[in-house]
Design a protein around this motif. Structure first.
Motif, PDB file in Angstrom:
ATOM      1  N   CYS A   1       0.839  -1.207   0.000  1.00 46.40           N
ATOM      2  CA  CYS A   1       0.000   0.000   0.000  1.00 46.40           C
ATOM      3  C   CYS A   1       0.871   1.254   0.000  1.00 46.40           C
ATOM      4  O   CYS A   1       0.592   2.222  -0.714  1.00 46.40           O
ATOM      5  CB  CYS A   1      -0.915   0.007   1.214  1.00 46.40           C
ATOM      6  N   THR A   2       1.942   1.230   0.807  1.00 47.04           N
ATOM      7  CA  THR A   2       2.828   2.381   0.894  1.00 47.04           C
ATOM      8  C   THR A   2       3.388   2.717  -0.479  1.00 47.04           C
ATOM      9  O   THR A   2       3.388   3.871  -0.905  1.00 47.04           O
ATOM     10  CB  THR A   2       4.005   2.052   1.849  1.00 47.04           C
TER      11      THR A   2
ATOM     12  N   CYS B   1       0.640   3.774  -3.118  1.00 45.73           N
ATOM     13  CA  CYS B   1       0.167   5.135  -2.832  1.00 45.73           C
ATOM     14  C   CYS B   1       1.207   6.148  -3.279  1.00 45.73           C
ATOM     15  O   CYS B   1       0.890   7.176  -3.863  1.00 45.73           O
ATOM     16  CB  CYS B   1      -0.108   5.304  -1.341  1.00 45.73           C
TER      17      CYS B   1
ATOM     18  N   THR C   1       0.473   7.246   3.291  1.00 41.54           N
ATOM     19  CA  THR C   1       0.176   6.089   4.121  1.00 41.54           C
ATOM     20  C   THR C   1       1.451   5.296   4.292  1.00 41.54           C
ATOM     21  O   THR C   1       2.320   5.305   3.421  1.00 41.54           O
ATOM     22  CB  THR C   1      -0.938   5.203   3.519  1.00 41.54           C
TER      23      THR C   1
ATOM     24  N   PRO D   1      -1.108  -0.168   9.654  1.00 45.22           N
ATOM     25  CA  PRO D   1      -1.166   0.791   8.543  1.00 45.22           C
ATOM     26  C   PRO D   1      -1.713   2.124   9.040  1.00 45.22           C
ATOM     27  O   PRO D   1      -2.712   2.161   9.761  1.00 45.22           O
ATOM     28  CB  PRO D   1      -2.143   0.142   7.551  1.00 45.22           C
TER      29      PRO D   1
ATOM     30  N   CYS E   1      -3.420  12.075   2.528  1.00 43.29           N
ATOM     31  CA  CYS E   1      -4.288  11.077   1.917  1.00 43.29           C
ATOM     32  C   CYS E   1      -5.655  11.686   1.614  1.00 43.29           C
ATOM     33  O   CYS E   1      -6.215  12.418   2.419  1.00 43.29           O
ATOM     34  CB  CYS E   1      -4.450   9.902   2.881  1.00 43.29           C
TER      35      CYS E   1
ATOM     36  N   CYS F   1      -4.184   2.049  -2.338  1.00 50.63           N
ATOM     37  CA  CYS F   1      -3.764   1.162  -1.242  1.00 50.63           C
ATOM     38  C   CYS F   1      -4.699  -0.027  -1.097  1.00 50.63           C
ATOM     39  O   CYS F   1      -4.275  -1.144  -0.817  1.00 50.63           O
ATOM     40  CB  CYS F   1      -3.693   1.958   0.063  1.00 50.63           C
TER      41      CYS F   1
ATOM     42  N   CYS G   1      -3.634  -4.006  -1.758  1.00 51.99           N
ATOM     43  CA  CYS G   1      -3.438  -4.715  -0.488  1.00 51.99           C
ATOM     44  C   CYS G   1      -3.444  -6.229  -0.700  1.00 51.99           C
ATOM     45  O   CYS G   1      -4.427  -6.803  -1.164  1.00 51.99           O
ATOM     46  CB  CYS G   1      -4.507  -4.332   0.520  1.00 51.99           C
TER      47      CYS G   1
ATOM     48  N   ARG H   1      -7.614  -3.818   3.780  1.00 53.32           N
ATOM     49  CA  ARG H   1      -8.209  -2.475   3.759  1.00 53.32           C
ATOM     50  C   ARG H   1      -9.559  -2.509   3.055  1.00 53.32           C
ATOM     51  O   ARG H   1      -9.656  -2.909   1.901  1.00 53.32           O
ATOM     52  CB  ARG H   1      -7.291  -1.495   3.037  1.00 53.32           C
TER      53      ARG H   1
END
Ligand code: SF4
Ligand code: SF4
Lengths: 259, 385
Positions: A62-63, A66, A79, A100, A162, A177, A181, A186
């Motif tokens: 996700c990091t 994003c 994130t 997260p 975000c 994200c 995932c 999420r």
């Protein structure tokens, strides 16, 4: 944190998760530092996120997604997944915990009323956004957010955070994200739609849900399932890696900043 | 039972307000506190007239430099007009942006009214100072006394607004527990008075006149303001004992785990206590004339450090990740260059005014006395000559 306090915080976090679900009356008041009226967005919706920590494997997909999607500057994150190693003194076992973090799109967001030019505002669908054309880069909102969800973007010299990927939501896509995932941890959706996955999961797990730093009264709208109470507030932890240094004791990560 | 928790890879959240902010909060506090020190003399108290001359010079110059530092702390300084295009009555910063111009202009106008009086005599000179005097006095009329009084009172009212907004702006921030206390308002104001009295002491020494009343008055202000600061700190600490989750808890947390915080606390406490004690002794034993200016420099240092600790050091306490941000002040414009630049600008302004404005003769000052030559001393205090 001692046990009594931990339990107290945990209870508070649960209560607050409940309280977060009661929509805050958004009537504008004249008092200083009160929430101004919301504007823009779909008034029929209230977006929120549920993160099922039991499914998070700490892979940082996700990091990364994003970062790519939103073109964040190096070293700053909309994130990121906090990774903890927890040593159990009784069993001697080592366990890991992944958390997260992102903007909570609070129902009582302290970042909004401070903005001196109304560049930061909350949409009627609950999403907190920044108008980068209007923002003067005073960083007042960065100070106001208790979750470090905001930063000054070095490229635009304005506040960044975000947005639940509003641009993707509007196009009928999931936020980057959520899309990336690996564990499906999420879940994003509309709380006002009782048939949505998030609404159903919240109804099902209502008593177990927790939010971060509930005592701040921000009414976060990112709910955590399977949360360890020790991490609801700033955990008493040692930072193991601050930065990565080479043999010459210089920070390494700036080497890649020209990419 | 506590278990050991390690945060693997803790991201470093950078500071968002740069040393410019310290410069702004320092200068603006000097401005409003100096104005208050000038008030008795401006309104007619005889033994405060010399003090008022220095304090007005201090207030006027800091009031001009402060907004420049503030502007520089914006990441988008050219958009400052957005403050006025989108006024936001619920934001303390926006309210401040409305309070600041009238305050600054009132002080400039006040200084102009007071200084143009002795300047009238310079209108007949045929050098540069004469030309400037002819333009700046805007005619040969006498300054009406009621205008000085009215403007001084207006500026005083505005200075209240400035003191309240600068304190509240920071104190309302729940995101930083160490700031989130109403005691920050009186703390900023009281330390502002320490700094302003220090500034007057230094100006009194280095611009030649070395007025004895001023030294005495200002040392007493230093003592009084230091006592108030101590009481404020005490009240804050007491609140911490009785109220859970206060900013005191956050402060103790910071000090306990950080050697730097501990040494900062010890340094401020010991310097503050010695300054107060020595000031008191100087007044008591009549040593003000010789040593007053040193107290002045220490007082300025303390007032500045107080803001550095509150605004910069607090930002190194991470909000939710482990550890501290190891903030190193850079050399660029958002670091030391900004700090030095603001002080440089301020001193340049003092020098220019000293060159072209007969401010020492204002408020029944001594008629065109020959200037006493002094060296530029520590901290870049302007010389006169
Ligand atoms: S998490 Fe921070 S940035 Fe997001 S809405 Fe809440 S206060 Fe604002
Ligand atoms: S940085 Fe921008 S969005 Fe944040 S408070 Fe300042 S003007 Fe508003």
């Amino acid at each position: 944190m001692d046990l009594a306090r931990r339990m107290f915080m945990g209870q508070l976090a649960r209560l607050a998760a409940g309280a977060s679900l009661v929509p805050l009356a958004t009537v504008a008041e004249a008092a200083i530092n009160d929430q101004p009226p919301r504007r823009g967005g779909d008034p029929t919706k209230r977006y929120a996120m549920l993160i099922d920590l039991r499914r998070c494997i700490g892979c940082q997909a996700c990091t990364v997604s994003c970062h790519l999607e939103n073109d964040a500057p190096l070293g700053k994150f909309r994130t990121i997944v906090s990774q903890y190693e927890v040593d159990d003194p009784e069993t001697g076992d080592m366990s890991t915990f992944f958390l997260p973090r992102l903007c909570n799109h609070c129902d009582n967001p302290p970042c909004v009323p401070v903005c001196p030019v109304q560049a930061t505002y909350q949409q009627e669908d609950g999403i907190v956004v920044v108008d980068a054309e209007r923002c003067v880069g005073c960083a007042y909102c960065v100070q106001a957010c208790p979750y470090d969800a905001r930063f000054i973007n070095d490229k635009t010299q304005t506040a960044d955070k975000c947005t639940f990927c509003t641009h993707r939501l509007e196009a009928g896509l999931l936020p980057a994200c959520v899309e990336s995932c690996v564990g499906g941890a999420r879940i994003i959706g509309d709380l006002n739609d009782p048939e949505s996955t998030i609404a159903r999961m919240i109804a099902e797990h209502r008593d177990e849900l927790q939010v971060l730093q509930p005592e701040k009264g921000t009414l976060p709208h990112v709910f955590y399932l399977g949360m360890d109470e020790r991490f609801v507030d700033r955990p008493e932890a040692f930072a193991s890696i601050w930065e990565i240094r080479g043999t010459d004791n210089e920070e390494l990560h700036y080497e890649f900043s020209g990419h | 039972m506590n278990s050991a928790v390690i945060e693997i890879l803790a991201p470093r959240y950078q500071i968002a307000w740069y040393p410019w902010a310290v410069q702004y909060f320092f200068m603006i506090a000097l401005a409003y506190a100096s104005l208050w020190l000038a008030l008795p003399g401006l309104l007619g108290a005889r033994r405060w007239k010399a003090t008022a001359r220095y304090a007005l010079l201090g207030a006027m110059t800091t009031a001009i430099v402060a907004p420049i530092a503030l502007l520089a702390d914006l990441h988008q300084p050219l958009r400052f007009w957005h403050f006025y295009a989108y006024f936001t009555p619920w934001s303390w910063m926006s309210i401040g942006s409305l309070m600041l111009p009238p305050f600054v202009f009132a002080i400039i106008a006040l200084a102009w009214l007071v200084w143009r009086e002795p300047m009238l005599a310079w209108r007949t000179r045929d050098d540069m100072t004469g030309l400037i005097a002819r333009i700046a006095t805007l005619g040969g009329w006498q300054t009406p006394r009621f205008a000085v009084v009215a403007l001084a009172l207006f500026a005083a009212v505005m200075s209240f607004a400035i003191a309240i907004y600068t304190g509240s702006e920071v104190a309302i921030l729940k995101g930083r527990p160490l700031w989130n206390t109403q005691w920050l308002l009186p703390f900023f104001a009281a330390t502002g008075f320490i700094g302003a009295a220090g500034l007057v002491l230094v100006l009194n020494r280095f611009t030649g006149a070395r007025d004895a009343d001023t030294d005495r008055n200002m040392l007493m202000v230093v003592v009084a303001a230091a006592v108030v600061t101590a009481l404020v700190a005490l009240a804050w600490a007491l609140e911490g004992i009785f109220v859970e989750d206060s900013s005191v808890a956050a402060a103790i947390q910071s000090v306990r785990h950080s050697a730097e915080w501990r040494s900062t606390a010890i340094w401020s406490l010991s310097i503050g206590a010695s300054m107060t004690l020595v000031s008191f002794l100087l007044v008591w034993r009549n040593g003000a004339r010789i040593w007053g200016w040193i107290i002045g420099l220490v007082a300025l240092h303390l007032a500045w450090m107080a803001r550095w600790n509150v605004l910069m050091d607090v930002q190194t306490v991470q909000k939710q990740t482990a550890g501290y941000l190891e903030y190193v002040v850079g050399w660029g414009s958002s670091g030391w260059l900004g700090v030095i630049g603001t002080f440089g600008l301020w001193i340049a302004l003092l020098l220019v005014i000293d060159m072209f404005v007969p401010w020492k003769q204002a408020l029944d000052g001594p008629a065109d006395a020959p200037a006493e030559k002094t060296d530029i001393s520590a901290k870049g205090v302007p010389s006169h000559g």
